[in-house]
Design an enzyme around this catalytic site. Structure first.
Site, PDB file in Angstrom:
ATOM      1  N   ASP A  56     -19.066  -4.664 -27.940  1.00 15.91           N
ATOM      2  CA  ASP A  56     -18.492  -5.635 -28.872  1.00 15.91           C
ATOM      3  C   ASP A  56     -17.465  -6.520 -28.184  1.00 15.91           C
ATOM      4  O   ASP A  56     -17.380  -7.722 -28.468  1.00 15.91           O
ATOM      5  CB  ASP A  56     -17.842  -4.910 -30.044  1.00 15.91           C
ATOM      6  CG  ASP A  56     -18.855  -4.255 -30.975  1.00 15.91           C
ATOM      7  OD1 ASP A  56     -20.061  -4.533 -30.816  1.00 15.91           O
ATOM      8  OD2 ASP A  56     -18.445  -3.440 -31.827  1.00 15.91           O
TER       9      ASP A  56
ATOM     10  N   ARG B 170     -26.454   5.476 -28.738  1.00 13.90           N
ATOM     11  CA  ARG B 170     -25.873   6.728 -29.197  1.00 13.90           C
ATOM     12  C   ARG B 170     -25.953   6.817 -30.704  1.00 13.90           C
ATOM     13  O   ARG B 170     -25.538   5.901 -31.413  1.00 13.90           O
ATOM     14  CB  ARG B 170     -24.407   6.841 -28.735  1.00 13.90           C
ATOM     15  CG  ARG B 170     -23.766   8.174 -29.078  1.00 13.90           C
ATOM     16  CD  ARG B 170     -22.368   8.287 -28.512  1.00 13.90           C
ATOM     17  NE  ARG B 170     -21.412   7.455 -29.234  1.00 13.90           N
ATOM     18  CZ  ARG B 170     -20.092   7.559 -29.088  1.00 13.90           C
ATOM     19  NH1 ARG B 170     -19.586   8.421 -28.231  1.00 13.90           N
ATOM     20  NH2 ARG B 170     -19.279   6.781 -29.767  1.00 13.90           N
TER      21      ARG B 170
ATOM     22  N   THR C 175     -24.804  12.147 -34.686  1.00 13.80           N
ATOM     23  CA  THR C 175     -24.923  13.346 -33.842  1.00 13.80           C
ATOM     24  C   THR C 175     -24.285  13.169 -32.477  1.00 13.80           C
ATOM     25  O   THR C 175     -24.096  14.142 -31.749  1.00 13.80           O
ATOM     26  CB  THR C 175     -26.411  13.685 -33.630  1.00 13.80           C
ATOM     27  OG1 THR C 175     -27.034  12.619 -32.921  1.00 13.80           O
ATOM     28  CG2 THR C 175     -27.110  13.863 -34.963  1.00 13.80           C
TER      29      THR C 175
ATOM     30  N   ASP D 134     -14.891  -0.787 -28.335  1.00 13.56           N
ATOM     31  CA  ASP D 134     -16.325  -0.783 -28.051  1.00 13.56           C
ATOM     32  C   ASP D 134     -16.603  -1.837 -26.985  1.00 13.56           C
ATOM     33  O   ASP D 134     -16.440  -3.037 -27.228  1.00 13.56           O
ATOM     34  CB  ASP D 134     -17.111  -1.085 -29.333  1.00 13.56           C
ATOM     35  CG  ASP D 134     -18.611  -0.978 -29.130  1.00 13.56           C
ATOM     36  OD1 ASP D 134     -19.163  -1.810 -28.374  1.00 13.56           O
ATOM     37  OD2 ASP D 134     -19.229  -0.074 -29.716  1.00 13.56           O
TER      38      ASP D 134
END
Length: 212
Positions: A206, A103, A107, A203
């Site tokens: 992570d 991603r 944007t 995340d």
């Protein structure tokens, strides 16, 4: 589009530990693996089977076997890899493809950087593994790619989903005639300004593998 939020105390318990910021990566990986197997049980409720007859030690018995072609499991790299073992434990005869997508944090759109999939997916049931359904852009792009190659239907298995992501997917595939299903452990409140699920679990990549 169909959405199933799995309501089960074991699912809720494991998800709570995954959310906890104090949970270390080894524990996170183990619990994510276990949670995916629970979600996969519900996600495969409509997997295609064929009728068969087998011989028991006493007499013939009627039953079913998984139909051909085999289901295709597609983890979205890298975080989806942490869900693969939990899925294939339940579906060991499934074939596995890989889709590398990232991603763009500016944007919030998805870009594909690696594809390892059959060119022809005609008649295949596909299961996409993506821990976080946030904006929906990455998952929509993955599902669209599978349908473009002829997939019969696609089920996405996600640890968490945001309302915005579900709405985006519904808008992308409503009226398309393409069966899309999302199975998730929880529907969270919202996305923050950075496109992260709140309260979420951070995340997922992570948390699974560390920050690289």
């Amino acid at each position: 589009m169909e959405t199933l939020v799995v309501d089960h105390p074991l699912v809720a318990h494991k998800l709570t530990v995954l959310r906890d910021v104090q949970t270390d990566s080894p524990t996170f990986r183990r619990l994510a693996d276990e949670l995916v197997t629970l979600l996969a049980y519900e996600a495969t409720r409509d997997v295609r089977v064929t009728d068969v007859t087998v011989d028991t030690p006493l007499s013939p018995a009627h039953g079913v076997r998984l139909a051909r072609p085999a289901p295709l499991v597609v983890p979205i790299l890298r975080a989806g890899l942490g869900m693969l073992d939990g899925m294939t434990r339940l579906l060991p005869t499934a074939e596995v493809g890989f889709l590398g997508m990232i991603r763009d944090e500016g944007t919030l759109t998805a870009q594909t950087y690696a594809t390892r999939l059959p060119e022809d997916l005609s008649g295949r049931q596909c299961y996409v593994l993506d821990p976080m359904l946030a904006t929906g852009g990455t998952l929509a792009a993955a599902i669209r790619l599978l349908f473009d190659r002829g997939a019969q239907d696609v089920t996405a298995i996600c640890l968490l989903a945001a309302p915005e992501g579900l709405a985006y997917l519904d808008g992308e595939f409503r009226g398309s005639g393409k069966p899309v299903r999302v199975v998730t452990a929880a529907l969270d409140e919202r996305l923050n300004d950075n496109g992260y699920i709140v309260p979420g679990l951070g995340d997922a990549g992570d948390r699974l593998y560390g920050v690289v």
